[in-house]
Design an enzyme around this catalytic site. Structure first.
Site, mmCIF file in Angstrom:
data_model
loop_
_atom_site.group_PDB
_atom_site.id
_atom_site.type_symbol
_atom_site.label_atom_id
_atom_site.label_comp_id
_atom_site.label_asym_id
_atom_site.label_seq_id
_atom_site.Cartn_x
_atom_site.Cartn_y
_atom_site.Cartn_z
ATOM 1 N N ASP A 105 0.842 -1.198 0.000
ATOM 2 C CA ASP A 105 0.000 0.000 0.000
ATOM 3 C C ASP A 105 0.878 1.248 0.000
ATOM 4 O O ASP A 105 1.688 1.445 0.902
ATOM 5 C CB ASP A 105 -0.871 0.002 1.268
ATOM 6 C CG ASP A 105 -1.839 1.175 1.284
ATOM 7 O OD1 ASP A 105 -2.950 1.022 0.757
ATOM 8 O OD2 ASP A 105 -1.463 2.242 1.816
ATOM 9 N N TYR A 138 2.910 9.827 -0.151
ATOM 10 C CA TYR A 138 4.028 9.260 0.609
ATOM 11 C C TYR A 138 5.386 9.473 -0.069
ATOM 12 O O TYR A 138 6.419 9.235 0.541
ATOM 13 C CB TYR A 138 3.835 7.748 0.855
ATOM 14 C CG TYR A 138 2.520 7.345 1.482
ATOM 15 C CD1 TYR A 138 1.665 8.281 2.056
ATOM 16 C CD2 TYR A 138 2.116 6.018 1.505
ATOM 17 C CE1 TYR A 138 0.447 7.899 2.599
ATOM 18 C CE2 TYR A 138 0.909 5.624 2.066
ATOM 19 C CZ TYR A 138 0.069 6.578 2.605
ATOM 20 O OH TYR A 138 -1.125 6.191 3.143
ATOM 21 N N LYS A 175 -2.909 5.993 -4.232
ATOM 22 C CA LYS A 175 -4.053 6.870 -3.938
ATOM 23 C C LYS A 175 -3.841 8.252 -4.547
ATOM 24 O O LYS A 175 -2.703 8.735 -4.604
ATOM 25 C CB LYS A 175 -4.204 7.039 -2.411
ATOM 26 C CG LYS A 175 -4.083 5.740 -1.639
ATOM 27 C CD LYS A 175 -4.227 5.911 -0.143
ATOM 28 C CE LYS A 175 -3.870 4.613 0.582
ATOM 29 N NZ LYS A 175 -2.462 4.516 0.978
ATOM 30 N N HIS A 185 -8.055 9.447 -1.753
ATOM 31 C CA HIS A 185 -7.383 9.383 -0.439
ATOM 32 C C HIS A 185 -8.286 9.888 0.708
ATOM 33 O O HIS A 185 -8.312 9.299 1.775
ATOM 34 C CB HIS A 185 -6.071 10.173 -0.499
ATOM 35 C CG HIS A 185 -5.019 9.687 0.430
ATOM 36 N ND1 HIS A 185 -3.681 9.679 0.116
ATOM 37 C CD2 HIS A 185 -5.093 9.190 1.696
ATOM 38 C CE1 HIS A 185 -2.993 9.190 1.138
ATOM 39 N NE2 HIS A 185 -3.828 8.892 2.106
#
Ligand code: NDP
Length: 277
Positions: A50, A55, A80, A113
């Site tokens: 994931d 990120y 996402k 998200h």
């Protein structure tokens, strides 16, 4: 349903198979740490990773998967779309940027998200188009509460395959879980280890002692027995292995109920009805 091995999957509502146990990468520093931790996870038999555009480690995730030697089609990859791209209506561009960073021509799951107010219903349409183009085998939502899910469902031609939300013993969101399961939307927990605080819950420690398991393993097993997809994150090899070692014991119904009773509707992260990012 019995979940007995790390490769056991939930069959999503479009028949795509998603492993019940995945590997999280939020706050995993981009570069060597991200690449190494994903490599350790694949070595420990995780087949579900994931990540998210937010990120900044999609490139490392993609590189680790290629380096692992395990076929792309054997690993379930989620990313996402970030809120800013929903606000500016640039979801197609964000998807292309994520694919480029990952070095892939599709992802297994693409998520909105957060439910950006005034934007998430039209954003879902953009995800439907991405799904139709074959760039995401499944599409889903994240941090959607009951009323968000209902709004999306009202206008959807594709029912979300997954809702990924904060979920652990202190925030169980039973109504949301029942709604999702009732509509065929797989339920996925973020912060399944309470972002590292599981050892502070005496019940998890005590139940773990009985099974010769750690509080983290008890929290993960509890989620799996509720048929919730769990995606623990770690950058340490021994913890990555520990978190995968949750298929050789079973919690009793009394132990399950005891953990269920810890719910305080207490979030560690933001309230999906009131976030400022
Ligand atoms: P987790 O509940 O997975 O906890 C991660 C923390 O727990 C880290 O600090 C880690 O430290 C520590 N940890 C890992 N294993 C153990 C263990 N066995 N015992 C004790 N501590 C441990 O939190 P996350 O927020 O990372 O959530 C999991 C994943 O969910 C994320 O990584 C991300 O992929 C996703 N997510 C999605 C969100 C969304 O909005 N959709 C929001 C937040 C997360 P260390 O790394 O040092 O080992």
């Amino acid at each position: 349903m019995k979940i007995e091995s790390i490769t056991d999957c939930v069959k999503l509502n479009n028949s795509v198979q998603m492993p019940w146990l995945g590997f999280g990468t939020f706050q995993t520093p981009p570069g060597e740490v991200a690449e190494q931790s994903v490599l350790w996870a694949i070595e420990a038999a995780y087949r579900h990773i994931d990540t998210a555009a937010l990120y900044k480690n999609e490139a490392d995730v993609g590189r680790a998967i290629r380096k692992s030697g395990v076929g792309r089609d054997k690993i379930f990859v989620t990313t996402k779309v970030w809120n800013a791209d929903m606000r500016s209506g640039k979801i197609a561009e964000a998807m292309n940027a994520s694919l480029k960073a990952l070095g892939m021509d599709y992802v297994d799951l693409y998520l909105l998200h957060w439910p950006v107010p005034g934007k998430f219903v039209e954003s879902w349409k953009a995800l439907e188009a991405i799904h139709k183009q074959g760039k995401a085998r499944a599409i889903g939502i994240s941090n959607f509460l009951v009323h968000h899910v209902e709004q999306v469902l009202a206008g959807a031609s594709v029912i979300p395959a997954v809702n990924q939300v904060e979920w652990h013993p202190l925030v169980r969101q039973q109504k949301l879980l029942d709604l999702c399961h009732g509509k065929g939307i797989a339920f996925e927990a973020w912060a399944p280890l309470m972002q590292g605080r599981v050892a502070q819950i005496p019940e998890l420690v005590e139940i773990g002692r009985k099974h010769h398991k750690t509080p983290a393993q008890v929290a993960l097993r509890w989620g799996l027995q509720h048929e919730v997809v769990m995606i623990p994150k770690s950058v340490h090899k021994e913890r990555i292995i520990e978190n995968a070692n949750v298929f050789d014991f079973q919690l009793s119904s009394d132990e399950m109920k005891r953990i269920d009773s810890l719910d305080q509707n207490k979030r560690l992260g933001a309230d999906p009805d009131n976030f400022n990012f």
